[in-house]
Design an enzyme around this catalytic site. Structure first.
Site, PDB file in Angstrom:
ATOM      1  N   TRP A  39       1.162   4.064 -13.148  1.00 59.32           N
ATOM      2  CA  TRP A  39       0.539   4.888 -12.290  1.00 59.32           C
ATOM      3  C   TRP A  39      -0.530   5.663 -12.653  1.00 59.32           C
ATOM      4  O   TRP A  39      -0.111   6.564 -13.559  1.00 59.32           O
ATOM      5  CB  TRP A  39       1.798   5.778 -11.417  1.00 59.32           C
ATOM      6  CG  TRP A  39       0.999   6.616 -10.423  1.00 59.32           C
ATOM      7  CD1 TRP A  39       0.419   6.067  -9.228  1.00 59.32           C
ATOM      8  CD2 TRP A  39       0.883   8.019 -10.303  1.00 59.32           C
ATOM      9  NE1 TRP A  39      -0.223   7.445  -8.684  1.00 59.32           N
ATOM     10  CE2 TRP A  39       0.192   8.573  -9.266  1.00 59.32           C
ATOM     11  CE3 TRP A  39       1.493   8.958 -11.223  1.00 59.32           C
ATOM     12  CZ2 TRP A  39      -0.029   9.729  -8.938  1.00 59.32           C
ATOM     13  CZ3 TRP A  39       1.171  10.308 -10.914  1.00 59.32           C
ATOM     14  CH2 TRP A  39       0.422  10.324  -9.746  1.00 59.32           C
ATOM     15  N   LYS A  59      -1.287   3.689  -4.679  1.00 63.43           N
ATOM     16  CA  LYS A  59      -0.998   5.048  -3.821  1.00 63.43           C
ATOM     17  C   LYS A  59      -2.054   5.096  -2.779  1.00 63.43           C
ATOM     18  O   LYS A  59      -3.104   4.660  -3.035  1.00 63.43           O
ATOM     19  CB  LYS A  59      -1.029   6.116  -4.833  1.00 63.43           C
ATOM     20  CG  LYS A  59      -0.417   7.461  -4.173  1.00 63.43           C
ATOM     21  CD  LYS A  59      -0.206   8.378  -5.286  1.00 63.43           C
ATOM     22  CE  LYS A  59       0.311   9.790  -4.533  1.00 63.43           C
ATOM     23  NZ  LYS A  59       0.897  10.594  -5.360  1.00 63.43           N
ATOM     24  N   ASP A  71       5.898   2.069  -3.861  1.00 63.27           N
ATOM     25  CA  ASP A  71       6.699   3.292  -3.779  1.00 63.27           C
ATOM     26  C   ASP A  71       6.739   3.726  -2.484  1.00 63.27           C
ATOM     27  O   ASP A  71       5.761   3.441  -1.620  1.00 63.27           O
ATOM     28  CB  ASP A  71       5.805   4.266  -4.619  1.00 63.27           C
ATOM     29  CG  ASP A  71       6.259   5.834  -4.242  1.00 63.27           C
ATOM     30  OD1 ASP A  71       6.830   6.400  -3.325  1.00 63.27           O
ATOM     31  OD2 ASP A  71       6.575   6.461  -5.539  1.00 63.27           O
ATOM     32  N   HIS A 116       4.004   6.010  -0.487  1.00 64.53           N
ATOM     33  CA  HIS A 116       2.620   5.841  -0.925  1.00 64.53           C
ATOM     34  C   HIS A 116       1.798   4.955   0.171  1.00 64.53           C
ATOM     35  O   HIS A 116       0.704   4.307  -0.119  1.00 64.53           O
ATOM     36  CB  HIS A 116       2.370   5.019  -2.449  1.00 64.53           C
ATOM     37  CG  HIS A 116       2.700   6.019  -3.502  1.00 64.53           C
ATOM     38  ND1 HIS A 116       2.432   5.641  -4.741  1.00 64.53           N
ATOM     39  CD2 HIS A 116       3.518   7.286  -3.486  1.00 64.53           C
ATOM     40  CE1 HIS A 116       2.926   6.803  -5.511  1.00 64.53           C
ATOM     41  NE2 HIS A 116       3.402   7.556  -4.888  1.00 64.53           N
TER      42      HIS A 116
HETATM   43  C1  RNT Z   1       3.331   9.645  -7.967  1.00 59.54           C
HETATM   44  C2  RNT Z   1       4.026   8.281  -8.151  1.00 59.54           C
HETATM   45  C3  RNT Z   1       4.735   8.168  -9.509  1.00 59.54           C
HETATM   46  C4  RNT Z   1       5.315   9.747 -10.078  1.00 59.54           C
HETATM   47  C5  RNT Z   1       6.433   9.639 -11.390  1.00 59.54           C
HETATM   48  C6  RNT Z   1       6.632  10.771 -11.851  1.00 59.54           C
HETATM   49  O1  RNT Z   1       2.868   9.658  -6.823  1.00 59.54           O
HETATM   50  O2  RNT Z   1       5.007   8.053  -7.399  1.00 59.54           O
HETATM   51  O3  RNT Z   1       5.639   7.250  -9.686  1.00 59.54           O
HETATM   52  O4  RNT Z   1       6.112  10.130  -8.903  1.00 59.54           O
HETATM   53  O5  RNT Z   1       5.694   8.588 -12.179  1.00 59.54           O
HETATM   54 ZN    ZN Z   2       6.540   6.427  -7.667  1.00 62.20          ZN
END
Ligand code: RNT
Ligand code: ZN
Length: 420
Positions: free
Chosen positions: A186, A230, A261, A264
């Site tokens: 990420w 994201k 995620d 996101h």
């Molecule tokens: C950030 C991402 C990422 C982090 C971690 C700490 O928006 O979600 O995955 O939260 O890597």
């Molecule tokens: Zn994440």
């Protein structure tokens, strides 16, 4: 709750599920075997131990509850304790910023397994696997919120090397522990305000990623790597280089995993609705199960409809061998160990409940066009005695039932956390 009541409740539940054709023992066994990766970063507010004292990259931990883990020993002790309250197959998800440098002058572009050997030894002693993440934030080599797509050659070079080191380290994790190590990439790269050269940022990101993933001697089987997309971050509101289309496209084209995620996307979008679409085009996905409240706020995972739908999608579609389930949230406003216990227990409850569903009958009804039956079954399912099965499952595994775990957390708070 006393054992007699748990056993009585279980008897009733077993019969109630048997009446609809569900084998409760088989469901518990199936759910128990699905690994959930617990994120180390809940324990110390995502600070890490390799030199930073604050967070960047557009993410934010809010709250200042006492007892944050200040070093790797404290974090490992907290994780050990948290794990006594969590049943089922567990992995630990580690960030590169949790390196233990032991006074050595070494930076993220040069880390080796040596900086993580304590973690590997700990994982081995506990019989669990490790997942991994390069840390593209909270470091002086970040160019604002830019890393792999920075216009500055020296910045990109540093972070490309970091990305390569992480694959090498993940490969060592997999070798030493005999379990695949999923690595999530990420990068917060983006802009606070309108970007007028979006193509150049994306081209630089692609070139950097191409270098990181060029070494084919590290296999995607042992070290499955994923790209996390994201929508935006705090202070990175207008443009994100590794957006959804970018990350999914790069993953498909290059045979990587795609990381979904839950926080996101736009607030009305849910990742459960994306999973089988994404799985049609990538071999594997990594999940960051989180709970966005109005934004990517990373609240503790609750047992809500979306969590259940995520687990249903995995189990009903038989994706458990192609999905790396991980949690990703950080709350510093309440007891951090309780955060792990609550979120991990919820993930496992939802998994168990998915396995307890008579989804094959529902799928048949659906195929036959009997949507009345499908809805009737979905709704009846909601008041089935899954909680009684959960309690029995915990009892069997020597895991506290009901609020019993909370008493232990308060005790640990008094004995350990309050002294930090
Ligand atoms: C950030 C991402 C990422 C982090 C971690 C700490 O928006 O979600 O995955 O939260 O890597
Ligand atoms: Zn994440």
């Amino acid at each position: 709750m006393n054992e007699k009541n748990i056993l009585q409740g279980y008897e009733y539940a077993r019969e109630a599920y048997a009446a609809i054709g569900v084998d409760v023992e088989a469901a518990m066994k199936r759910a128990d075997a699905v690994p959930v990766s617990m994120h180390c970063w809940q324990g110390d507010d995502v600070i890490g131990f390799d030199g930073s004292d604050s967070l960047t990259g557009g993410i934010q931990t809010t709250g200042n509850y006492p007892g944050r883990a200040r070093n790797a020993e404290e974090l490992r002790a907290d994780i050990d304790f948290a794990r006594t309250m969590i049943p089922g197959a567990t992995k630990l998800n580690l960030h590169a910023s949790y390196a233990e440098k032991n006074g050595k002058k070494i930076d993220r572009d040069a880390y080796t397994i040596a900086e993580f050997q304590n973690w590997v030894d700990w994982a081995k002693a506990n019989g669990i696997g490790l997942d991994f993440n390069p840390t593209y934030f909270a470091h002086p080599m970040m160019d604002g919120d830019l890393s792999l797509s920075s216009p500055k050659e020296n910045v990109r070079r540093f972070w490309i090397e970091h990305g390569k080191r992480c694959r090498e380290i993940g490969n060592e994790f997999a070798k030493q522990l005999g379990k695949p190590c999923a690595i999530n990439y990420w990068m917060p790269d983006g802009m606070k305000d309108t970007c007028v050269g979006t193509r150049a940022f994306r081209e630089r990101m692609i070139a950097s990623l191409d270098e990181i993933f060029a070494d084919k001697s590290i296999s995607q089987k042992d070290v499955p790597c994923g790209l996390e997309s994201k929508l935006f971050g705090i202070g990175v509101e207008s443009f994100t280089v590794a957006s959804h289309e970018f990350s999914l496209g790069y993953a498909i084209k290059n045979g990587l995993c795609y990381t979904l995620d839950a926080g996101h996307f736009h607030p009305t979008e849910v990742i459960s609705a994306k999973m089988s679409a994404v799985m049609s085009f990538v071999d594997q996905t990594i999940l960051h199960v989180s709970r966005p409240v109005r934004w990517d706020s990373d609240h503790v995972v609750a047992l809500d409809d979306e969590l259940q739908k995520i687990m249903d999608e995995i189990i009903f579609n038989d994706y458990q061998d192609r999905t790396f389930i991980g949690l990703d949230y950080f709350d510093a406003s309440i007891n951090r160990i309780a955060c792990w216990a609550i979120g991990m227990r919820n993930a496992r409850k939802a998994l168990l409940n998915a396995c307890l569903a008579d989804y094959k009958t529902m799928q048949t009804a659906e195929t036959e066009g009997d949507y009345t039956k499908r809805l009737a079954m979905l709704e009846e399912r909601k008041s089935m005695p899954a909680g009684a099965v959960w309690d029995y499952y915990c009892l069997q595994n020597n895991i506290p039932v009901g609020m019993d775990w909370y008493k232990q957390v308060k005790q640990y708070e008094a004995d350990v956390l309050s002294k930090r």
